[in-house]
Design an enzyme around this catalytic site. Sequence first.
Site, PDB file in Angstrom:
ATOM      1  N   PHE A 278       0.847  -1.130  -0.020  1.00 38.19           N
ATOM      2  CA  PHE A 278       0.028   0.041  -0.104  1.00 38.19           C
ATOM      3  C   PHE A 278       0.957   1.371   0.138  1.00 38.19           C
ATOM      4  O   PHE A 278       0.322   2.412  -0.136  1.00 38.19           O
ATOM      5  CB  PHE A 278      -0.843   0.009   1.057  1.00 38.19           C
ATOM      6  CG  PHE A 278      -1.682  -1.463   1.440  1.00 38.19           C
ATOM      7  CD1 PHE A 278      -2.776  -1.598   0.522  1.00 38.19           C
ATOM      8  CD2 PHE A 278      -1.302  -2.179   2.311  1.00 38.19           C
ATOM      9  CE1 PHE A 278      -3.490  -2.596   0.613  1.00 38.19           C
ATOM     10  CE2 PHE A 278      -2.304  -3.499   2.436  1.00 38.19           C
ATOM     11  CZ  PHE A 278      -3.226  -3.465   1.748  1.00 38.19           C
ATOM     12  N   SER A 279       2.315   1.311   0.191  1.00 41.96           N
ATOM     13  CA  SER A 279       2.891   2.342   0.341  1.00 41.96           C
ATOM     14  C   SER A 279       4.156   2.255  -0.575  1.00 41.96           C
ATOM     15  O   SER A 279       4.790   1.209  -0.776  1.00 41.96           O
ATOM     16  CB  SER A 279       3.521   2.450   1.870  1.00 41.96           C
ATOM     17  OG  SER A 279       2.258   2.401   2.648  1.00 41.96           O
TER      18      SER A 279
ATOM     19  N   LYS B 133       6.817   8.504   3.472  1.00 41.38           N
ATOM     20  CA  LYS B 133       5.785   7.261   2.766  1.00 41.38           C
ATOM     21  C   LYS B 133       4.762   7.709   2.021  1.00 41.38           C
ATOM     22  O   LYS B 133       3.940   8.528   2.797  1.00 41.38           O
ATOM     23  CB  LYS B 133       5.512   6.338   4.007  1.00 41.38           C
ATOM     24  CG  LYS B 133       4.786   5.467   3.596  1.00 41.38           C
ATOM     25  CD  LYS B 133       4.533   4.238   4.601  1.00 41.38           C
ATOM     26  CE  LYS B 133       3.439   4.779   5.857  1.00 41.38           C
ATOM     27  NZ  LYS B 133       3.257   3.340   6.591  1.00 41.38           N
TER      28      LYS B 133
ATOM     29  N   ASP C 268      -1.339  -5.846   7.654  1.00 42.28           N
ATOM     30  CA  ASP C 268      -0.062  -6.681   6.923  1.00 42.28           C
ATOM     31  C   ASP C 268       1.160  -6.735   7.830  1.00 42.28           C
ATOM     32  O   ASP C 268       2.012  -5.816   7.333  1.00 42.28           O
ATOM     33  CB  ASP C 268      -0.063  -5.641   5.504  1.00 42.28           C
ATOM     34  CG  ASP C 268       0.916  -6.714   4.448  1.00 42.28           C
ATOM     35  OD1 ASP C 268       1.116  -7.734   4.728  1.00 42.28           O
ATOM     36  OD2 ASP C 268       1.240  -5.858   3.378  1.00 42.28           O
TER      37      ASP C 268
END
Length: 952
Positions: free
Chosen positions: A687-688, A704, A804
């Site tokens: 996601f990043s 980030k 996660d």
Amino acid sequence: MNLRYAPHIAYIVIFLSFPLQLVFSQLPTDQINAMRKVYDMLQNDTATSFIWDRINKSSNPCSWKGISCTSNDSSITKVSFSLFSISSSEVLPVICQINTLESLDISQNHLSSIPSGFIIGCGGVTGLKLLNFSRNKLEGSLPNFTGFGKLESLDFSHNNLNGKVDLQLDGLNSLKSLNLSFNNFSGSVPTSLGKFNLLEELQLSANVFQGEFPTQIVNFGNLTLIDLSLNSLSGVIPDRLGELSKLQVLILSANNLSGTIPQSIGNIKTLTRFAANQNHFIGNIPLGLTKNLRNLDLSFNSLTGIIPQDLLSPMNLQFLDLTSNKLEGPVPTNLSINSIRLRLGQNALNGSITSVSFGILQSLTYLELDNNQLSGPIPSELGKCQNLALLNLAQNKLSGVIPVELGDISNLQVLSLQSNNLVGDIPSKISQLNRLQKLNMSWNSLNGSIPSSIASLKNLTNLNLQGNKLSGQIPPNISNLNLLLELQLGGNQLGGVIPAMPLSLQIALNLSHNLFEGPIPITLSRLTSLEVLDLSYNRFSGQIPDFLTKMGGLTRLVLSNNQLSGVRPEFGSFVIVETSGNRDLINPFPITPPEAAKKRKSIVIAVVVPIAGVAVIALFTLIAISISRRYYRINDDHFHSGEEGSQSPVIQGKVLTANSIHKSNIDFTKAMVVVSDPLNVVFKTRFSTYYKAVMPSGTTYFVKKLNWSDKIFQLGGHELFGEELKNLGKLNNSNIMIPLGYLLVADSAYLFYEFAPIGTLYDVLRGSLGYSLDWASRYSIAIGVAQGLAFLHGCNSGPILLLDLSSKSVLLKSQNEAQIGDIELYKVIDPSKSTGSFSAVAGSVGYIPPEYAYTMRVAMAGNVYSFGVVLLELLTGRPAVSQGTELAKSVLSDSEQHNKWDHILDSSICKTSLNVRSQMLAVLKVALACVSISPEGRPKMKSVLRMLLNAR
């Protein structure tokens, strides 16, 4: 008396008595004064969280929240200050001035100590029956309860109390319920609990109690509940336990108990639940054990022999878990018609299951018979189990065709048939399973084509058909599976045109070992979220297309053993690319081994660049500069437009930290220039994207970027997200990556963190950064991650869960300092949006807990499972997934034989000394508990941390 005046006299008496009633119904002055003093103390202590902020201090305290009085308000009987945000214990002695108090509940606050004045004061309240101090932050030893002769219920669970529990409770002669669970108490189990032995409930789970099982417990003949789980108790269960004729629940899970299961337990007529999983019990399961039970869990022991024929048949039995023992012989044919969960996986059961009476099991929800030696066909009678949500028959010796009747199980969500000897076609009737989410038929001998009707399984997230003999084309309508995250079709005989794939694919697309040929199709470029793409061992030809380099989610690309030619394009440093076995392929860049290819830091390689390349770089530089000019100039909370018509206007931004050094160093304008240059990318997660940003002061930070445009993020929630980040910025724990500041623009969110120069744990374990971790460093990292996760789970405002957790989300400031990243994802991802919600919650492959397949919910137990996988990586040196096999499943299988435990450990580390080996084996036991198949069998993180610390 003149009767004429009688009515008037009656009215006068009533009138005169009315104020007397008012007086008698009012609280005594001392109780009113005490409550007003409590009001002032709580107002000063809790400030903005003051629970009585809308209450008049002069009003009747009986109307205040948390206060209960007698029916005529003549005295206070109960005080419940649960969730009042109280941190000062000075209020406690004042409460004890209420001499009519019967119940005091101070649970779920922030208290760290109990003053002696409280024990003295409340010890004199003769009617006090209940004390609840659970879920605070109490430290030190348990106080001596002198004078609490009428106390019936005492709850100090979920604190940080320690020391031995000996005679502190001996004076509680009326005690009926004691809960000291989830603390750090040590020594032997307390048995001095009042001279009258009235105890009914004893809960001591998740402590450090040790020694043998206390036979004195049998003296408490009124016991209905015993929970001694998650301790270090050893020895055997005394046969006399069967004398507890009122016992209803007995939980002994996760200890070091050994010996056999006593026959006498089956004689307790009131017993409905018995859990003794994760111990070292041996021998046979006694006859008649379940004649009264509803729930039996003996999983993860070393029980042998056959399953008694009467064990599964009693009508009352609903839940049975015998997973991971050494049981052999057949599955009993007669099953309780009320069975809900039947777990018999990871044993040595054999024979056919066609004679088992599955057809009557209308309540059966989970059936797990995996990892045995069962043979013969799959019984078609399973199709009558309409409530089955999970059917796992994997890794047996089952043969024959897949019964078409399985398509009748309308509630089925997970179907696992992999690693058997099944033949024939995939039944098209499987497409009727509208709720199916995971379908695994891999490693069989299935033939024919993939039925096109499989595309009607709209809820499917994982489809695994690899390792069969399937032929023909992939159904063209497979793109209709718009929730699919993983597609495994390798090891078949598929060919023809590769159709457009579901855009939702994220975990993996495996088409390896098939008959595909021609150029790599451009339709794959649409899979921007895909992490792993395996096209190896086919006949693909032509050049490696440039669009593969632009697939932003890609972390591994396998193109080996094809017929590719031309110049291999350059991929980002965070992508593993395997291209061996393509004879005509030219590699202009130094070939790095796969272990090093995933290096998570920007490396500038000096190469001779042709003139055209210089022009491209110059053009790219101009583009990067123009992009950087799109952003506003920012200075902490004050923003000024740098260019009119900016496409990504700043919405919100703030420095969160109170640290003056960081506040002066963080430069938002410089950060925006940094993130416009892809050379500053250090690594990517699902996601990043992490950038290395050197501020004008010379201090380095991580910036980030979250992709706000993805539908899984809560669109329009910028203000809410900003508030959540402020709350996260207030956290104080050295093992968590806490945001120092943030910047929200229209389509992205940027977060600022301290820089972790060593990189991710994943990279360090793979050796790509040149570090070799000894056991001392690995153990320190394990403790650090456990401390961070226990802190997040124990936050007073509610647990912060990780979506996660993996070795890729653990960053290292040094070889001994670990930090958990991505803690904000739980607050920003919206599970109701788009297809990404499933993967967002599921996490990374190899770390996803097995129950997620049918719960689809993130939970603390799931985080514990993911942490267990990280522990196994530290212990074994192996990745979470290797050659298609999950590390957790592999280790659980190997651990069934204790003589294999040494082979599980990283040989380069465990052989350095006997002390290291001993400690690694102790930590391995903790890891195995964490990756237990049953979420109920996993310890809480607080207990995990305690067990790790005890492994020193």
